[in-house]
Motif scaffolding. Sequence first.
Motif: not given
Length: 163
Positions: A36-40, A59-67, A85-90
Amino acid sequence: MTRHTLAISLILVLANIYGSLGRIAFEKLTDFDYRGNTYYTVKNLSLYECQGWCREEPDCQAAAFSFVVNPLIPVQETLCQLQNETSANNPSAVPQRSVNMYYMTKLQLRSENVCLRPWAFERVPNKMIRGLDNALIYTSTKEACLAACLNEVSVFGRVHFTR
Ligand SMILES: *[C@@H]1O[C@H](CO)[C@@H](O)[C@H](O)[C@H]1NC(C)=O
Ligand SMILES: *[C@@H]1O[C@H](CO)[C@@H](O)[C@H](O)[C@H]1NC(C)=O
Protein backbone atom coordinates in the motif's frame (compact mmCIF):
# COMPACT_ATOMS: atom_id res chain seq x y z
CA MET A 1 -27.30 29.04 9.49
CA THR A 2 -31.09 28.86 9.72
CA ARG A 3 -32.85 26.11 11.55
CA HIS A 4 -34.07 24.74 8.22
CA THR A 5 -30.59 24.42 6.63
CA LEU A 6 -29.27 22.99 9.87
CA ALA A 7 -31.95 20.29 9.76
CA ILE A 8 -31.10 19.55 6.13
CA SER A 9 -27.38 19.30 6.88
CA LEU A 10 -28.11 17.01 9.79
CA ILE A 11 -30.22 14.77 7.58
CA LEU A 12 -27.43 14.72 4.97
CA VAL A 13 -24.87 13.82 7.62
CA LEU A 14 -27.09 11.03 8.92
CA ALA A 15 -27.81 9.86 5.35
CA ASN A 16 -24.07 9.64 4.78
CA ILE A 17 -23.49 7.72 7.97
CA TYR A 18 -26.38 5.31 7.63
CA GLY A 19 -26.96 5.34 3.91
CA SER A 20 -24.69 4.91 0.95
CA LEU A 21 -21.40 4.96 2.85
CA GLY A 22 -22.37 2.58 5.60
CA ARG A 23 -20.62 2.07 8.88
CA ILE A 24 -16.87 1.86 9.36
CA ALA A 25 -15.58 -1.50 10.51
CA PHE A 26 -12.11 -3.00 10.49
CA GLU A 27 -10.82 -6.36 9.44
CA LYS A 28 -7.66 -7.41 11.25
CA LEU A 29 -4.92 -9.70 9.97
CA THR A 30 -2.14 -11.03 12.19
CA ASP A 31 1.37 -11.48 10.75
CA PHE A 32 0.26 -10.65 7.24
CA ASP A 33 0.10 -7.37 5.37
CA TYR A 34 -0.71 -5.89 1.99
CA ARG A 35 1.22 -3.56 -0.24
CA GLY A 36 0.00 0.00 0.00
CA ASN A 37 1.00 3.63 0.05
CA THR A 38 1.94 4.89 3.51
CA TYR A 39 1.12 8.58 3.86
CA TYR A 40 1.76 8.91 7.57
CA THR A 41 4.02 7.12 10.04
CA VAL A 42 3.88 7.44 13.84
CA LYS A 43 6.09 5.69 16.38
CA ASN A 44 5.16 4.25 19.76
CA LEU A 45 1.39 4.39 19.51
CA SER A 46 -0.61 1.52 20.95
CA LEU A 47 -2.48 -0.79 18.60
CA TYR A 48 -5.76 0.85 19.66
CA GLU A 49 -4.41 4.37 19.07
CA CYS A 50 -3.06 3.40 15.64
CA GLN A 51 -6.39 1.91 14.61
CA GLY A 52 -8.26 4.92 16.09
CA TRP A 53 -6.17 7.32 13.96
CA CYS A 54 -7.09 5.37 10.84
CA ARG A 55 -10.76 5.38 11.80
CA GLU A 56 -10.76 9.17 12.25
CA GLU A 57 -8.86 9.95 9.04
CA PRO A 58 -11.08 9.91 5.94
CA ASP A 59 -8.04 9.23 3.71
CA CYS A 60 -6.92 6.21 5.71
CA GLN A 61 -7.74 2.89 4.04
CA ALA A 62 -5.60 0.65 6.22
CA ALA A 63 -3.27 0.76 9.22
CA ALA A 64 -0.18 -1.42 9.45
CA PHE A 65 0.95 -1.78 13.07
CA SER A 66 4.26 -3.47 13.77
CA PHE A 67 6.41 -3.76 16.86
CA VAL A 68 9.93 -4.71 17.88
CA VAL A 69 10.19 -7.36 20.58
CA ASN A 70 12.98 -6.33 22.94
CA PRO A 71 12.91 -8.06 26.35
CA LEU A 72 15.45 -5.55 27.72
CA ILE A 73 13.14 -2.55 27.55
CA PRO A 74 9.82 -2.37 29.39
CA VAL A 75 8.05 -0.36 26.66
CA GLN A 76 7.87 -1.84 23.18
CA GLU A 77 8.87 0.20 20.20
CA THR A 78 5.99 0.30 17.74
CA LEU A 79 5.42 1.61 14.25
CA CYS A 80 2.02 2.72 12.97
CA GLN A 81 1.75 3.24 9.23
CA LEU A 82 -1.41 4.80 7.84
CA GLN A 83 -2.08 3.94 4.21
CA ASN A 84 -4.28 5.88 1.81
CA GLU A 85 -4.05 3.13 -0.80
CA THR A 86 -3.96 -0.59 -0.14
CA SER A 87 -4.04 -3.62 -2.39
CA ALA A 88 -6.34 -5.18 0.26
CA ASN A 89 -9.13 -3.43 -1.67
CA ASN A 90 -8.27 -5.50 -4.73
CA PRO A 91 -10.22 -8.78 -4.46
CA SER A 92 -7.50 -10.75 -6.26
CA ALA A 93 -4.60 -9.42 -4.14
CA VAL A 94 -2.97 -11.95 -1.83
CA PRO A 95 -1.69 -10.87 1.61
CA GLN A 96 2.02 -11.40 2.26
CA ARG A 97 3.59 -12.83 5.42
CA SER A 98 5.05 -10.29 7.81
CA VAL A 99 6.42 -10.61 11.37
CA ASN A 100 5.06 -8.88 14.47
CA MET A 101 2.41 -7.21 12.37
CA TYR A 102 -1.27 -6.39 12.71
CA TYR A 103 -2.82 -5.15 9.50
CA MET A 104 -6.19 -3.47 9.78
CA THR A 105 -8.22 -2.76 6.67
CA LYS A 106 -11.00 -0.20 6.87
CA LEU A 107 -14.34 -1.38 5.50
CA GLN A 108 -17.60 0.46 4.85
CA LEU A 109 -20.44 -1.91 5.68
CA ARG A 110 -24.16 -1.47 5.15
CA SER A 111 -25.11 -2.67 8.57
CA GLU A 112 -26.37 -1.07 11.76
CA ASN A 113 -24.86 -3.88 13.78
CA VAL A 114 -21.18 -2.99 13.68
CA CYS A 115 -20.08 -3.53 17.25
CA LEU A 116 -18.15 -0.95 19.25
CA ARG A 117 -14.86 -2.78 19.14
CA PRO A 118 -11.63 -1.71 17.48
CA TRP A 119 -12.13 -4.35 14.79
CA ALA A 120 -15.24 -6.31 13.87
CA PHE A 121 -13.52 -9.09 11.92
CA GLU A 122 -10.39 -11.15 12.32
CA ARG A 123 -9.31 -12.77 9.10
CA VAL A 124 -7.20 -15.91 8.89
CA PRO A 125 -5.98 -16.33 5.29
CA ASN A 126 -6.28 -19.77 3.69
CA LYS A 127 -8.26 -21.21 6.59
CA MET A 128 -11.90 -22.22 6.67
CA ILE A 129 -14.16 -23.91 9.18
CA ARG A 130 -16.27 -26.47 7.35
CA GLY A 131 -19.79 -27.48 8.27
CA LEU A 132 -22.06 -25.87 10.87
CA ASP A 133 -23.44 -23.49 8.25
CA ASN A 134 -26.75 -22.02 9.34
CA ALA A 135 -27.32 -19.55 6.55
CA LEU A 136 -26.34 -19.56 2.90
CA ILE A 137 -26.56 -16.07 1.42
CA TYR A 138 -25.48 -15.11 -2.09
CA THR A 139 -23.72 -11.74 -2.30
CA SER A 140 -21.61 -10.09 -4.98
CA THR A 141 -18.89 -8.64 -2.74
CA LYS A 142 -17.04 -9.61 0.40
CA GLU A 143 -18.30 -6.43 2.13
CA ALA A 144 -21.91 -7.43 1.36
CA CYS A 145 -21.19 -10.89 2.80
CA LEU A 146 -19.71 -9.40 6.01
CA ALA A 147 -22.69 -7.01 6.34
CA ALA A 148 -25.07 -9.96 5.85
CA CYS A 149 -23.27 -11.76 8.67
CA LEU A 150 -23.76 -8.78 11.00
CA ASN A 151 -27.42 -8.45 9.99
CA GLU A 152 -28.28 -12.13 10.31
CA VAL A 153 -29.45 -13.00 13.82
CA SER A 154 -28.98 -16.74 13.43
CA VAL A 155 -25.30 -16.49 12.45
CA PHE A 156 -22.86 -16.62 15.29
CA GLY A 157 -19.55 -14.97 14.61
CA ARG A 158 -18.20 -16.77 11.58
CA VAL A 159 -18.38 -16.15 7.87
CA HIS A 160 -16.71 -17.52 4.81
CA PHE A 161 -16.85 -15.90 1.44
CA THR A 162 -16.07 -17.89 -1.68
CA ARG A 163 -15.52 -16.31 -5.07
C1 LIG B 1 -2.05 8.98 -1.30
O1 LIG B 1 -1.08 9.86 -0.81
C2 LIG B 1 -0.08 10.21 -1.77
C3 LIG B 1 0.95 11.05 -1.03
O2 LIG B 1 1.60 10.26 -0.08
C4 LIG B 1 -0.72 10.92 -2.94
O3 LIG B 1 0.26 11.24 -3.92
C5 LIG B 1 -1.79 10.02 -3.54
O4 LIG B 1 -2.47 10.70 -4.58
C6 LIG B 1 -2.78 9.59 -2.46
N1 LIG B 1 -3.71 8.61 -3.03
C7 LIG B 1 -5.03 8.67 -2.83
C8 LIG B 1 -5.84 7.58 -3.43
O5 LIG B 1 -5.55 9.56 -2.16
C1 LIG C 1 9.84 4.76 21.12
O1 LIG C 1 10.04 3.93 22.24
C2 LIG C 1 11.37 3.40 22.32
C3 LIG C 1 11.41 2.43 23.48
O2 LIG C 1 10.86 2.98 24.64
C4 LIG C 1 12.37 4.57 22.46
O3 LIG C 1 13.68 4.06 22.52
C5 LIG C 1 12.21 5.52 21.28
O4 LIG C 1 13.05 6.65 21.45
C6 LIG C 1 10.77 5.97 21.13
N1 LIG C 1 10.63 6.72 19.91
C7 LIG C 1 9.91 7.83 19.82
C8 LIG C 1 9.89 8.51 18.49
O5 LIG C 1 9.26 8.28 20.77
